[in-house]
Design a protein around this motif. Structure first.
Motif, mmCIF file in Angstrom:
data_model
loop_
_atom_site.group_PDB
_atom_site.id
_atom_site.type_symbol
_atom_site.label_atom_id
_atom_site.label_comp_id
_atom_site.label_asym_id
_atom_site.label_seq_id
_atom_site.Cartn_x
_atom_site.Cartn_y
_atom_site.Cartn_z
ATOM 1 N N VAL A 1 6.969 -2.612 12.025
ATOM 2 C CA VAL A 1 8.114 -2.861 11.621
ATOM 3 C C VAL A 1 7.566 -3.338 10.289
ATOM 4 O O VAL A 1 8.722 -3.554 9.371
ATOM 5 N N LYS A 2 6.115 -3.483 10.182
ATOM 6 C CA LYS A 2 5.275 -4.591 9.149
ATOM 7 C C LYS A 2 4.297 -4.830 9.129
ATOM 8 O O LYS A 2 3.752 -5.165 10.635
ATOM 9 N N THR A 3 3.715 -5.093 8.387
ATOM 10 C CA THR A 3 1.936 -5.023 8.685
ATOM 11 C C THR A 3 1.855 -6.290 7.459
ATOM 12 O O THR A 3 2.884 -6.177 6.420
ATOM 13 N N ILE A 4 1.069 -6.653 7.701
ATOM 14 C CA ILE A 4 0.630 -7.710 6.977
ATOM 15 C C ILE A 4 -0.893 -8.359 7.238
ATOM 16 O O ILE A 4 -1.165 -8.535 8.227
ATOM 17 N N ILE A 5 -1.099 -9.024 5.341
ATOM 18 C CA ILE A 5 -2.847 -9.109 5.418
ATOM 19 C C ILE A 5 -2.638 -10.591 5.795
ATOM 20 O O ILE A 5 -1.761 -11.180 4.539
ATOM 21 N N ALA A 6 -2.608 -11.620 6.892
ATOM 22 C CA ALA A 6 -2.435 -13.110 7.835
ATOM 23 C C ALA A 6 -3.571 -14.140 6.873
ATOM 24 O O ALA A 6 -3.534 -14.854 7.716
ATOM 25 N N GLU A 7 -4.208 -13.949 5.993
ATOM 26 C CA GLU A 7 -4.883 -14.876 5.319
ATOM 27 C C GLU A 7 -3.839 -15.991 4.597
ATOM 28 O O GLU A 7 -2.764 -15.677 4.398
ATOM 29 N N THR B 1 -13.604 -4.182 -2.957
ATOM 30 C CA THR B 1 -13.180 -3.774 -2.269
ATOM 31 C C THR B 1 -11.243 -3.982 -2.261
ATOM 32 O O THR B 1 -10.948 -4.713 -2.651
ATOM 33 N N GLU B 2 -10.317 -2.709 -2.674
ATOM 34 C CA GLU B 2 -9.365 -3.137 -2.754
ATOM 35 C C GLU B 2 -8.273 -2.522 -1.289
ATOM 36 O O GLU B 2 -8.441 -2.037 -0.705
ATOM 37 N N TYR B 3 -7.772 -3.368 -1.134
ATOM 38 C CA TYR B 3 -6.924 -3.220 -0.019
ATOM 39 C C TYR B 3 -5.926 -2.370 0.238
ATOM 40 O O TYR B 3 -4.874 -1.973 -0.558
ATOM 41 N N PHE C 1 -5.189 1.867 11.026
ATOM 42 C CA PHE C 1 -4.492 1.446 10.031
ATOM 43 C C PHE C 1 -5.167 0.822 8.652
ATOM 44 O O PHE C 1 -4.193 0.558 7.603
ATOM 45 N N ALA C 2 -5.918 0.483 8.477
ATOM 46 C CA ALA C 2 -6.324 0.477 7.018
ATOM 47 C C ALA C 2 -7.502 -0.071 6.372
ATOM 48 O O ALA C 2 -8.146 0.348 7.589
ATOM 49 N N ASN C 3 -8.354 0.380 5.610
ATOM 50 C CA ASN C 3 -9.490 -0.264 4.807
ATOM 51 C C ASN C 3 -10.532 -1.226 4.654
ATOM 52 O O ASN C 3 -11.347 -1.097 5.051
ATOM 53 N N ALA C 4 -9.934 -1.769 4.823
ATOM 54 C CA ALA C 4 -10.148 -3.544 4.694
ATOM 55 C C ALA C 4 -9.137 -4.633 4.472
ATOM 56 O O ALA C 4 -8.212 -3.995 4.898
ATOM 57 N N GLY C 5 -9.813 -5.818 5.145
ATOM 58 C CA GLY C 5 -9.366 -7.415 5.050
ATOM 59 C C GLY C 5 -8.761 -7.171 6.321
ATOM 60 O O GLY C 5 -8.547 -6.406 7.062
ATOM 61 N N ILE C 6 -8.925 -8.409 6.652
ATOM 62 C CA ILE C 6 -8.807 -9.085 7.823
ATOM 63 C C ILE C 6 -8.447 -10.096 7.783
ATOM 64 O O ILE C 6 -8.934 -11.035 7.143
ATOM 65 N N PRO C 7 -7.069 -11.151 9.278
ATOM 66 C CA PRO C 7 -6.642 -10.322 10.346
ATOM 67 C C PRO C 7 -5.619 -9.795 9.140
ATOM 68 O O PRO C 7 -5.217 -9.743 8.385
#
Length: 169
Positions: free
Chosen positions: A153-159, A32-34, A135-141
């Motif tokens: 303003v910004k998108t963040i994958i918060a791992e 899975t590619e974010y 918003f996206a295909n994969a990856g949370i939060p």
């Protein structure tokens, strides 16, 4: 013993790869590619939600900056991000609206999660990933920061250990 090993491997895989899919989905998380479908400066693809309490949320009715949190109750990274958010200054700031969207979550699981974590911001169900898919295909939060005009303003994958480190408007 085999069951214990299988469970251990599952959680090890989640901690290494992040929370890409729910435990009920049968997909290879290593492939899975974010992908993020929204970009800085764009308008948010949705402005109206209904929270688990039946309250209507219209982002256009607030002049505050907003923080959308795309998460899942079963995901350790999401749990860590929600705990950090609850204990942060963002949670207490009257100029920030926080809306958390539970990917593949229903009202019962979100209500239980809200009680357990003592959440004081609205939770929105996304049982079929229809919100998340905008918003996206994969990856949370995933944290989506919006300005007062609902522009991204910004998108963040918060791992990771400090999930709020990049949150800045």
């Amino acid at each position: 013993m085999k069951r214990l090993i299988a469970i251990s491997l599952f959680f090890t895989t989640l901690s290494i790869t992040g929370c890409t899919s729910s435990p009920t989905l049968q997909q290879d998380v290593h492939q899975t590619e974010y992908q993020t479908y929204v970009k800085t400066g764009e308008g948010v693809p949705m402005t109206q939600f209904t929270d688990t309490q039946g309250n209507q949320i219209n982002l256009n009715q607030s002049q505050n900056v907003k923080l959308l949190v795309l998460f899942a109750t079963w995901c350790p990274d999401s749990q860590r991000a929600i705990k950090a958010l609850i204990g942060s200054e963002f949670n207490l700031d009257p100029n920030i609206d926080i809306i958390a969207i539970g990917r593949e979550e229903n009202k019962q699981t979100l209500d239980k999660f809200a009680a357990e974590y003592e959440i004081n911001f609205p939770l929105v169900t996304d049982t079929d990933r229809s919100i998340y898919a905008k918003f996206a295909n994969a990856g949370i939060p995933r944290l989506i920061l919006l300005d007062k005009d609902n522009r991204i303003v910004k998108t963040i994958i918060a791992e990771g250990e400090n999930p709020l480190a990049e949150v800045q408007w």
